[in-house]
Design an enzyme around this catalytic site. Structure first.
Site, PDB file in Angstrom:
ATOM      1  N   ALA A   1       0.814  -1.216   0.000  1.00  0.00           N
ATOM      2  CA  ALA A   1       0.000   0.000   0.000  1.00  0.00           C
ATOM      3  C   ALA A   1       0.842   1.258   0.000  1.00  0.00           C
ATOM      4  CB  ALA A   1      -0.941  -0.011   1.208  1.00  0.00           C
ATOM      5  N   ASP A   2       1.948   1.272   0.757  1.00  0.00           N
ATOM      6  CA  ASP A   2       2.799   2.466   0.852  1.00  0.00           C
ATOM      7  C   ASP A   2       3.259   2.955  -0.512  1.00  0.00           C
ATOM      8  OD1 ASP A   2       2.814   0.585   2.940  1.00  0.00           O
ATOM      9  OD2 ASP A   2       4.686   1.299   3.787  1.00  0.00           O
ATOM     10  N   ALA A   3       3.421   2.019  -1.441  1.00  0.00           N
ATOM     11  CA  ALA A   3       3.938   2.368  -2.764  1.00  0.00           C
ATOM     12  C   ALA A   3       3.034   3.356  -3.487  1.00  0.00           C
ATOM     13  CB  ALA A   3       4.109   1.107  -3.609  1.00  0.00           C
TER      14      ALA A   3
ATOM     15  N   PHE B   1       1.824   5.993  -2.362  1.00  0.00           N
ATOM     16  CA  PHE B   1       2.321   7.335  -2.058  1.00  0.00           C
ATOM     17  C   PHE B   1       3.650   7.589  -2.750  1.00  0.00           C
ATOM     18  CE2 PHE B   1       5.080  10.147   0.383  1.00  0.00           C
ATOM     19  CZ  PHE B   1       4.276  11.239   0.653  1.00  0.00           C
TER      20      PHE B   1
END
Length: 397
Positions: free
Chosen positions: A181-183, A185
């Site tokens: 999920a961080d990717a 951003f």
């Protein structure tokens, strides 16, 4: 001291110093002066100045991943630099922007070395903000060259987080795509912005396709939240809840706002991005704790009463953006934003250090009042920017 070199003014912080006790900032006790424009600027500048003064001296406050934290083009510092760039532009702070320009020039405006890894792309965000300011083509060329390499040979690995990587720098094979999920951003805002700068649709076309592949894989429509990666399809909290990591969802929400800002108004996916943003936002105000923070595990706050400021800051940044521009209803969302901003103010020590930042990780974990990280400060600067936008829109008086 770095603040003196930059010619910045060191200010006395109005926020209280956090203790190891869990802070309690119910809505009826929120001091109205923290919402005054000058005080928003004061506390946010204080966080920026403290972090700048500790750009190379942070070991006492960052107990893990210290080597990664020293990487000048890595995602940890890169998130702070992106926040500083946004804040510098929003407040027209020439000292911050000059610092960033010098910092970026020392790096040759290069990304980190892993071509496909989204964590190594996030610094492109502040390079492109500088390009908007200074119009120097050298500020975008190294990123464009890397992205052209990716387009010439795109990765087609599975998004399954299980298989180990086969090349140095990719401990999981799927890290060659946006499989966590961080990717969302780290990567998509850079690709989208590159199309806006160059006028070449190929960068946005690639990003749009990959964004929705990741979202279809990791977004739980029933919950309105993202699972961090495929390992969390089956993992549960000890009381049975699915694990929706706060900062992981914070990364997504904040990144979404940048993507939407740079999308053409007539882009066929625009409404879909906005609908995703609204769905997440509606869920987030349901799971905010009474003290204004969001718990590290969004559906299991009863298991994690400890505050956590980095996810909270990303959520305030994202929600504030939507209210300020009319995407979200002010009556519905401003109470949560006010409580969250009060909590963030409470997390800032008298020195300007932002405490209660969960350390580098991928799931809910312990948090300490006296620990911080670059990305926490970066998120705070994004939140401060949104608070100024709310002020300008007449929502804070």
């Amino acid at each position: 001291m770095l603040t003196a070199i930059l010619g910045l003014t060191t200010v006395s912080m109005t926020a209280c110093q956090p203790s190891q006790d869990t802070p309690n900032t119910p809505s009826e006790t929120i001091a109205s002066d923290i919402f005054a424009k000058d005080n928003i600027i004061t506390v946010t500048n204080g966080v920026a100045d403290w972090q700048l003064a500790h750009i190379d001296n942070f070991e006492d406050y960052v107990p893990s991943f210290q080597d990664r934290s020293r990487e000048k083009r890595g995602w940890i510092q890169g998130t702070f630099l992106k926040g500083l760039a946004d804040w510098g532009v929003r407040t027209d702070n020439d000292a911050y922007l000059a610092y960033l320009k010098n910092f970026a020039e020392e790096q040759g405006y290069r990304l980190e070395d892993r071509i496909y890894h989204a964590d190594d792309h996030v610094v492109g965000q502040y390079y492109f903000i500088l390009h908007d300011r200074y119009k120097d083509p050298a500020m975008i060329k190294p990123t464009q060259d890397v992205f052209d390499q990716i387009l010439a040979n795109p990765s087609d690995v599975s998004l399954d987080f299980g298989p180990d990587g086969t090349e140095e720098g990719y401990y999981k094979e799927c890290l060659k795509r946006w499989c966590w999920a961080d990717a969302l951003f780290m990567g998509p805002p850079v690709w989208t912005k590159l199309t806006k700068i160059t006028g070449d649709d190929k960068y946005l076309e690639f990003s749009d396709k990959e964004f929705w592949i990741t979202t279809d894989y990791l977004f739980d429509e029933d919950a309105g939240l993202f699972l961090r990666d495929s390992r969390f399809f089956e993992r549960r909290e000890e009381t049975g809840e699915k694990i929706y990591w706060s900062r992981g969802n914070g990364w997504v929400l904040s990144g979404l706002t940048d993507v939407i800002d740079d999308l053409p108004m007539d882009h066929p996916s625009r409404d879909r991005y906005i609908e995703l943003y609204k769905t997440m936002s509606a869920k987030l105000i349901e799971v905010q704790a009474e003290n204004g923070y969001w718990p590290v595990s969004l559906e299991a706050g009863h298991l994690y009463p400890v505050p956590e400021s980095s996810g909270t800051a990303f959520f305030i940044a994202g929600l504030g953006w939507g209210v300020a521009n009319g995407t979200l209803d002010a009556d519905t969302y401003m109470p949560a934003i006010r409580k969250g901003w009060a909590a963030l103010n409470d997390s800032v020590m008298d020195t300007g250090m932002m405490g209660w930042v969960q350390q580098v990780g991928y799931a809910p974990d312990k948090v300490s009042a006296n620990e911080t990280q670059f990305y926490g400060a970066g998120a705070f600067l994004l939140a401060g920017e949104s608070m100024l936008d709310l002020h300008a829109a007449g929502h804070l008086k």
